[in-house]
Design a protein around this motif. Structure first.
Motif, PDB file in Angstrom:
ATOM      1  N   THR A   1      47.837  37.914  69.828  1.00 40.37           N
ATOM      2  CA  THR A   1      46.878  37.509  70.851  1.00 40.37           C
ATOM      3  C   THR A   1      45.679  38.455  70.834  1.00 40.37           C
ATOM      4  O   THR A   1      45.773  39.587  70.348  1.00 40.37           O
ATOM      5  N   ALA A   2      44.568  37.986  71.382  1.00 38.95           N
ATOM      6  CA  ALA A   2      43.327  38.763  71.313  1.00 38.95           C
ATOM      7  C   ALA A   2      43.443  40.168  71.916  1.00 38.95           C
ATOM      8  O   ALA A   2      42.963  41.134  71.309  1.00 38.95           O
TER       9      ALA A   2
ATOM     10  N   PRO B   1      43.762  34.236  74.380  1.00 40.07           N
ATOM     11  CA  PRO B   1      43.294  35.353  75.202  1.00 40.07           C
ATOM     12  C   PRO B   1      44.402  35.954  76.061  1.00 40.07           C
ATOM     13  O   PRO B   1      44.168  36.922  76.802  1.00 40.07           O
TER      14      PRO B   1
END
Length: 411
Positions: free
Chosen positions: A166-167, A196
């Motif tokens: 994930t970011a 995100p």
């Protein structure tokens, strides 16, 4: 995102760093981080595995990946003018693996595990970690187990990727002949589909155990012995003194262990020391590989040298030589764009203090003989260390270990 410009080079090393490794795995997931790393190369919606390989070969570059205790990294190194062609491939692999040929890759990883089991010089360090950090992920091998990998499903691997890649849990790092703004623009455009959401990754606090002896009887030509003990975390201000100590003890050709065990007596081909740091703990170690005839004497010398470094004053010329060795190795290593990318990427991902070369040199220069001796007494005394050993005869191992720690041999 982090970049470092290196004037005068024609290459760029770029890596996508993900904050997940074997330390984040539950026992039923042992090795899944490493298995997922393999699956990144098994195709994307727009590229087959063969097309990925052909694309990077056509770029004249190199692409690879690695999994550690607390990170996974997918990286490549190409000519600076080819970055715009390499980064889309790298980003596609990191965020959109299709898990093609999972059963085939399972067999590949099972073969890798079998190869690992046949290599005591590799396995011995994991046995030492298991002794230092018993019954916890930090003590388990990154590669995992055949039992877990043999039964892991595609759905589990997909969920693991979705939960960790994930970011907020990723860092893009690049070093070489590259502009920060260009890498930023490419990263924002190519990785825009990364979730995100915050990562699911949580690791248990490190809990070093009491000194223990781990013996694995195996038909090998040599006996492989590794002493291990708790060390410093990666941000501990004493880590530079630990590097000096490691260099003096067994981290260089002029080190005490190399000279006393190999050069003066010919008791081993491979002997040395090492230290590694994690977020909340660390590990120090000494490794020896030797034949049974030399095992007892070599262990006696190692025990004597470990005690001596914490008891006797460190000569000024030896301290000077260790510092100069560290500085030279550091500066020479920084001539590589890959080394610089690894340094900055790992530091930002793991929240490690990122120092300039001059700052590191300054801290190494500030290390005193008393600093080295204090650390040796705290972390490197053989009576406070665990021992792992692989060899044909358990009795021969216990007899040799008695020279390191009579308490362990008798346990």
């Amino acid at each position: 995102m982090v970049t470092e410009s290196i004037p005068g080079v024609r290459s760029v090393a770029v890596g996508v760093w993900i904050g997940v490794g074997s330390r984040f795995e539950r026992p039923a997931e042992a090795g899944i981080s490493h298995f997922l790393e393999h699956m990144l190369f098994k195709g994307t919606p727009t590229h087959s595995p063969e097309e990925i390989a052909q694309a990077f070969d056509a770029l004249g570059g190199e692409v690879n990946a690695a999994t550690g205790k607390d990170y996974t990294v997918l990286y490549c190194r190409v000519l600076d003018e080819l970055l715009d062609r390499a980064m889309p491939l790298l980003a596609d692999m990191a965020q959109r693996p299709v898990m093609r040929d999972l059963e085939q890759e399972r067999e590949v990883v099972l073969e890798e595990i079998a190869m690992y089991e046949d290599d005591p010089q590799d396995q011995i360090h994991d046995l030492a970690s298991e002794a230092v950090f018993p019954d916890q992920a930090l003590g388990r091998p990154v590669i995992g187990t055949a039992e877990v990998i043999g039964g892991v499903t595609e759905a589990v691997v997909r969920d693991y990727h979705r939960g960790h890649y994930t970011a907020p849990n990723m860092v893009v790092a690049a070093a070489g002949n590259v502009a920060h703004e260009r890498v930023l623009e490419l990263s924002e455009r190519l990785l825009r589909e990364v979730s995100p959401q915050r990562s699911e990754g949580v690791f248990e606090p490190a809990a070093p155990g009491r000194p223990a002896l781990v013996v694995k009887e195996k038909a090998t030509e040599q006996y492989h012995v590794c002493l291990g003990g708790p060390g410093l975390s990666r941000n501990d201000p004493r880590r530079h003194a630990q590097s000096v100590l490691d260099t003096v003890l067994g981290g260089s050709m002029s080190s005490r262990l190399f000279q006393e065990v190999r050069e003066k007596r010919g008791l081993a081909y491979s002997v040395g020391s090492y230290a590694v740091g994690y977020a909340d703990a660390g590990q120090v170690g000494v490794y020896l590989g030797t034949r049974e005839d030399n095992l007892g004497v070599a262990c006696e010398i190692i025990g004597a040298e470990l005690r001596r470094i914490g008891e006797e004053p460190l000569p000024a010329d030896e301290l000077r030589r260790a510092k100069d060795h560290l500085k030279g190795r550091l500066v020479l290593g920084m001539e590589s764009s890959s080394t610089r990318m690894n340094r900055i990427g790992r530091a930002v991902l793991t929240d490690t203090e990122l120092l300039t070369i001059d700052e590191i040199v300054e801290r190494v220069e500030a290390v005193t003989a008393d600093d080295v001796i204090a650390l040796a007494r705290e972390h490197w005394h053989p009576d406070a260390m665990s021992v792992a050993a692989i060899g044909p005869k358990g009795d021969a191992i216990r007899s040799a270990v008695a020279a390191l720690s009579p308490q362990l041999a008798a346990a």
